[in-house]
Write a protein that holds these residues in place. Structure first.
Motif, PDB file in Angstrom:
ATOM      1  N   GLU A 119       0.834  -1.198   0.000  1.00 35.61           N
ATOM      2  CA  GLU A 119       0.000   0.000   0.000  1.00 35.61           C
ATOM      3  C   GLU A 119       0.880   1.263   0.000  1.00 35.61           C
ATOM      4  O   GLU A 119       0.642   2.200  -0.765  1.00 35.61           O
ATOM      5  CB  GLU A 119      -0.886  -0.036   1.257  1.00 35.61           C
ATOM      6  N   THR A 154     -10.264   5.991   6.467  1.00 34.08           N
ATOM      7  CA  THR A 154      -9.642   5.314   7.594  1.00 34.08           C
ATOM      8  C   THR A 154      -9.174   3.935   7.120  1.00 34.08           C
ATOM      9  O   THR A 154      -9.835   3.297   6.308  1.00 34.08           O
ATOM     10  CB  THR A 154     -10.654   5.145   8.742  1.00 34.08           C
ATOM     11  N   GLY A 155      -8.058   3.513   7.635  1.00 42.01           N
ATOM     12  CA  GLY A 155      -7.509   2.221   7.224  1.00 42.01           C
ATOM     13  C   GLY A 155      -6.014   2.241   7.489  1.00 42.01           C
ATOM     14  O   GLY A 155      -5.496   3.191   8.088  1.00 42.01           O
ATOM     15  N   PHE A 213     -14.126   6.379   7.670  1.00 43.28           N
ATOM     16  CA  PHE A 213     -13.805   5.148   6.945  1.00 43.28           C
ATOM     17  C   PHE A 213     -14.490   5.084   5.576  1.00 43.28           C
ATOM     18  O   PHE A 213     -13.873   4.774   4.554  1.00 43.28           O
ATOM     19  CB  PHE A 213     -14.230   3.964   7.841  1.00 43.28           C
ATOM     20  N   GLU A 214     -15.791   5.413   5.564  1.00 40.95           N
ATOM     21  CA  GLU A 214     -16.579   5.223   4.340  1.00 40.95           C
ATOM     22  C   GLU A 214     -16.687   6.486   3.500  1.00 40.95           C
ATOM     23  O   GLU A 214     -17.573   6.604   2.665  1.00 40.95           O
ATOM     24  CB  GLU A 214     -17.984   4.725   4.727  1.00 40.95           C
ATOM     25  N   GLY A 260      -8.967   1.809   1.107  1.00 40.35           N
ATOM     26  CA  GLY A 260      -8.686   0.384   1.009  1.00 40.35           C
ATOM     27  C   GLY A 260      -9.850  -0.343   0.345  1.00 40.35           C
ATOM     28  O   GLY A 260     -10.862   0.258  -0.019  1.00 40.35           O
ATOM     29  N   GLY A 314     -11.840  -2.424   1.804  1.00 38.12           N
ATOM     30  CA  GLY A 314     -13.003  -2.357   2.698  1.00 38.12           C
ATOM     31  C   GLY A 314     -13.732  -1.042   2.515  1.00 38.12           C
ATOM     32  O   GLY A 314     -14.957  -1.002   2.361  1.00 38.12           O
ATOM     33  N   GLY A 315     -12.986   0.041   2.519  1.00 31.50           N
ATOM     34  CA  GLY A 315     -13.560   1.370   2.347  1.00 31.50           C
ATOM     35  C   GLY A 315     -14.134   1.604   0.969  1.00 31.50           C
ATOM     36  O   GLY A 315     -14.857   2.583   0.754  1.00 31.50           O
ATOM     37  N   ASN A 349      -5.744  -4.568  -0.696  1.00 29.83           N
ATOM     38  CA  ASN A 349      -4.981  -5.676  -0.116  1.00 29.83           C
ATOM     39  C   ASN A 349      -5.907  -6.835   0.267  1.00 29.83           C
ATOM     40  O   ASN A 349      -5.535  -7.728   1.005  1.00 29.83           O
ATOM     41  CB  ASN A 349      -4.139  -5.208   1.076  1.00 29.83           C
ATOM     42  N   ALA A 403      -8.455  -7.377   2.164  1.00 28.26           N
ATOM     43  CA  ALA A 403      -9.057  -7.615   3.489  1.00 28.26           C
ATOM     44  C   ALA A 403      -8.992  -6.319   4.292  1.00 28.26           C
ATOM     45  O   ALA A 403      -8.357  -5.353   3.889  1.00 28.26           O
ATOM     46  CB  ALA A 403      -8.337  -8.731   4.234  1.00 28.26           C
ATOM     47  N   THR A 405      -7.913  -3.428  10.910  1.00 27.32           N
ATOM     48  CA  THR A 405      -8.566  -3.955  12.108  1.00 27.32           C
ATOM     49  C   THR A 405      -8.152  -5.397  12.380  1.00 27.32           C
ATOM     50  O   THR A 405      -8.743  -6.064  13.222  1.00 27.32           O
ATOM     51  CB  THR A 405     -10.097  -3.855  11.987  1.00 27.32           C
TER      52      THR A 405
END
Ligand SMILES: Cc1ncc(C[n+]2csc(CCOP(=O)(O)OP(=O)(O)O)c2C)c(N)n1
Ligand code: SF4
Lengths: 384, 316
Positions: free
Chosen positions: B26, B48-49, B72-73, B106, B108-109, B135, B137, B141
């Protein structure tokens, strides 16, 4: 100019005169009209605003944060579930010290779903670090929105101006508007303390902090809130001098020799005024303490004013489920706690989900407070 | 064509002093992207990440460009607000420079919690580049599965156990979701092929509307590989066609990298701890076979899209 306008129309009109740089918003009853009317101003080229019709309130607040971090004057409007969906971002706006101004047409929260007015949404956001102004009339909403822009920008804190859903948002009143030029001159240009777009002087906005700094950041934010009252008073004085309408943070109505006083926020103040006049006509010594500013909590002013009375009723248009009285009640009792002689304070919850609150209800509350007798910790007014 | 010498002359805008793990893909991707963006002035936003945590712990910052982090979102919606402010400033003559806006998030985000904000921003056609540093996952967290996690991967919320072989669903096809928004430019790339990545960054930044980059960034912690193998793994991902390098531009698909010899997906899986459980026993073999089937199918599909909607089709 004297016009007949609903609360939503008046706030949209104020927004037009404010002519914010960026507005990002998402519709929700009963605040929808504010943004709808405002987008007409955008479509007709009557404002310079970049309007961002986002896909949710979460993104509305986020886009407002992004734009405000670029030093722009930013506004939005919402209510109820929308404000709840913004909750996460409200803290971020305040933490970044961004003077975003938001009109809220207060409404209940699901479940059950109910579109009508109470203070559940705004009061649930009280710990987010936003200034909160509650309005009695449409006129007050109009004036408060204009003042809020100046207060927020001087204090570097975001501000909510709440009008009661439907009761004010949808009812027409006679209002006196200001000239466009007067509004713009009153507000002047924003003086942001940072601008993300200044790429030659890069800054990092919204870093992560660990145990070593978070507390200091929060402490300074709290200090910002602690110091905002003089700013509010200054702007209100200035508004009063310029335009002849002055609003104190706490207004006492016929309180001089009162034996029972009700502390009220929002449109119910009007109802209570009527009840006060009726009861005074019968020789009963009652008064009203209208609280306009919910955040910052004006402890010193509340203490000074309320310490004189023997019996006080606190009116909450929201319940804080299972707490020791309504949210405003617990705050008022805390404020009065260290007095050598404490007044008796009674908690009333009224008007949830738009349940009507009439002068008759208010008189009943006054009579009860006057009598000094109560059966329960919280009295629910008008619930079947 | 881009030259490494030229890129090397650019300023390091993502500097040393960050706290990423050794071998973090990253960090590598962000550094390459900011090198390739020059000389365009950029303003950035991030979710966030891991990236936010390792680059922005106060009072340190690895960013030599303006950066905003909100939640985060919110990478896309924050960037949308920044872009609106930029448009306002431009319209009013307050800014004369041609600034580009880049959002980083990321997988997730992007694939999960931030998908709505991303979709909204793409639909409204804010002009910005959205980079998914993928990445596969939720690393920040502690390695939970996301909808970008591949079939069979062992994560802390899709653990390989006695009954389940790790994640039991294939990953989401985010590229098609983004492309369905009729974006100006979208591409998939990874960190080993610096020229592919840098060219795509430049194209994406010069695209007339919203653009998207999906960058595979191996994560030694989550993938459980040696830090020294990050670049090698990103290459194996392309050589096995597990991670095709391609782009979508003006309605056309183009595969930018065709391995001289398409390697079996096992070659990519083997060096990684998150797939180790697949290499003991019959059940694991079946999972690998299914993953191979999926990879082949997706690769074939991509080649067909290229044939149907690509340079070749334009010539025919
Ligand atoms: C609303 C919300 N939910 C959950 C989290 C916790 N959280 C922070 S980062 C993160 C995962 C980030 O994963 P990804 O986007 O894939 O980025 P990576 O760390 O892998 O680079 C999560 C779940 C959060 N910050 N906010
Ligand atoms: S956990 Fe993975 S993504 Fe996060 S810093 Fe370490 S290597 Fe990078």
């Amino acid at each position: 100019m004297i016009l007949a306008k609903t609360g939503n129309e008046a706030l949209a009109y104020a927004m037009k005169q404010i002519n914010p740089d960026v507005v990002a918003a998402y519709p929700i009853t009963p605040s929808t009209e504010i943004v709808q009317l405002f987008s007409n101003y955008v479509a007709d080229g009557e404002v310079d605003t970049e309007f961002v019709p986002v896909e949710s309130e979460h993104s509305a607040m986020t886009a407002c944060i992004g734009a405000a971090a670029c030093g722009r004057r930013v506004m939005t409007a919402t209510a109820s579930q929308g404000l709840a969906l913004m909750h996460e971002m409200l803290f971020i706006a305040a933490g970044l010290r961004l003077p975003i101004v938001m009109a809220v047409a207060s409404r209940s929260l699901s479940s059950p779903l109910n579109i009508h007015g109470d203070h559940s949404d705004s009061v649930a956001s009280r710990d987010s670090g936003w200034l909160q102004f509650f309005c009695e009339t449409v006129q007050e909403g109009y004036d408060a929105l204009i003042m809020a822009v100046k207060i927020a920008e001087r204090a570097y804190l975001p501000a909510i101006v709440a009008i009661d859903g439907f009761i004010l948002s949808h009812c027409q009143e006679r209002i006196e508007t200001l000239e466009d030029g007067a509004v713009r001159e009153f507000l002047g240009q924003p003086r942001p303390n940072y601008n993300l777009l200044d790429w030659r002087n890069p800054i990092l906005v919204g870093p992560a902090t660990l145990q070593d700094y978070y507390f200091e950041f929060k402490r300074s934010e709290i200090e910002g809130m602690n110091r905002v009252l003089p700013v509010i008073e200054e702007v209100q004085q200035e508004f009063g001098q310029k335009f002849g309408r002055y609003y104190p943070v706490l207004e006492e109505y016929r309180c001089e020799d009162a034996e029972a006083v009700l502390v009220v926020m929002g449109s119910a103040c009007g109802t209570c005024r009527v009840a006060v006049d009726q009861l005074r006509a019968q020789g009963k010594k009652v008064g009203l303490a209208k609280l306009r500013v919910f955040r910052p909590l004006v402890h010193a002013i509340l203490k000074k004013s309320l310490a004189r009375f023997r019996r006080i009723g606190v009116m909450d248009r929201v319940d804080a489920v299972n707490s020791y009285g309504g949210p405003l009640f617990t705050e008022i009792t805390s404020v009065l706690y260290d007095l050598p002689e404490r007044p008796a304070v009674f908690s009333y919850v009224y008007g949830l989900g738009g349940r009507e609150f009439t002068p008759e209800d208010a008189r009943m509350v006054y009579e009860q407070v006057l009598s000094g007798k109560k059966d329960e910790l919280v009295t629910y007014v008008g619930v079947r | 064509m881009l030259k490494l010498q030229d890129l090397a002359k650019n300023q390091e805008l993502f500097s040393h002093g960050h706290r990423a793990c050794a071998g973090c893909g990253e960090a590598l991707a962000v550094r390459q992207i900011l090198l390739a963006a020059q000389p365009r002035p950029v303003v950035t936003a991030m979710a966030t990440g891991c990236l936010e945590i390792f680059s922005s712990i106060y009072p340190h910052s690895a960013w030599q460009v303006p950066m905003i982090h909100t939640a985060f979102e919110t990478a896309a919606s924050t960037a949308a607000g920044v872009e609106a402010a930029y448009r306002f400033a431009k319209k009013k003559g307050l800014i004369s420079d041609d600034i580009r806006i880049i959002a980083f998030a990321g997988d997730g985000g992007t694939y999960d919690i931030g998908l709505q904000a991303l979709s909204g921003a793409l639909e409204r056609r804010h002009r910005f580049l959205y980079v998914c540093t993928n990445n596969e996952a939720y690393m920040n967290t502690g390695i939970q599965r996301s909808s970008a996690t591949p079939y069979g991967a062992d994560t802390t919320t899709s653990p390989a156990g006695r009954v389940l072989p790790g994640k039991i669903q294939h990953r989401k096809n985010i590229m098609e979701i983004v492309i369905a928004h009729d974006v100006a430019y979208a591409a998939q790339t990874t960190v080993f092929f610096w020229r592919d990545l840098a060219t795509k960054v430049q194209k994406a930044l010069d695209a007339p509307g919203p653009s998207f980059l999906n960058v595979l960034v191996p994560c030694p912690l989550g993938w459980r590989h040696l830090p020294s193998e990050t670049v090698k793994l990103s290459r194996l991902a392309a050589d096995t066609c597990y991670w095709p390098l391609y782009e979508y531009e003006n309605g056309r698909y183009k595969v930018n990298y065709t391995p001289t010899k398409k390697l079996p997906v096992e070659e990519f899986l083997k060096p990684q701890g998150r797939f180790r459980h697949l290499f003991s026993g019959e059940a694991g073999q079946q999972v690998i076979a299914e993953l191979q089937r999926y990879v082949d199918e997706q690769w074939e599909l991509l080649l067909r899209k290229q044939a149907l909607f690509g340079e070749e089709s334009a010539k025919a």
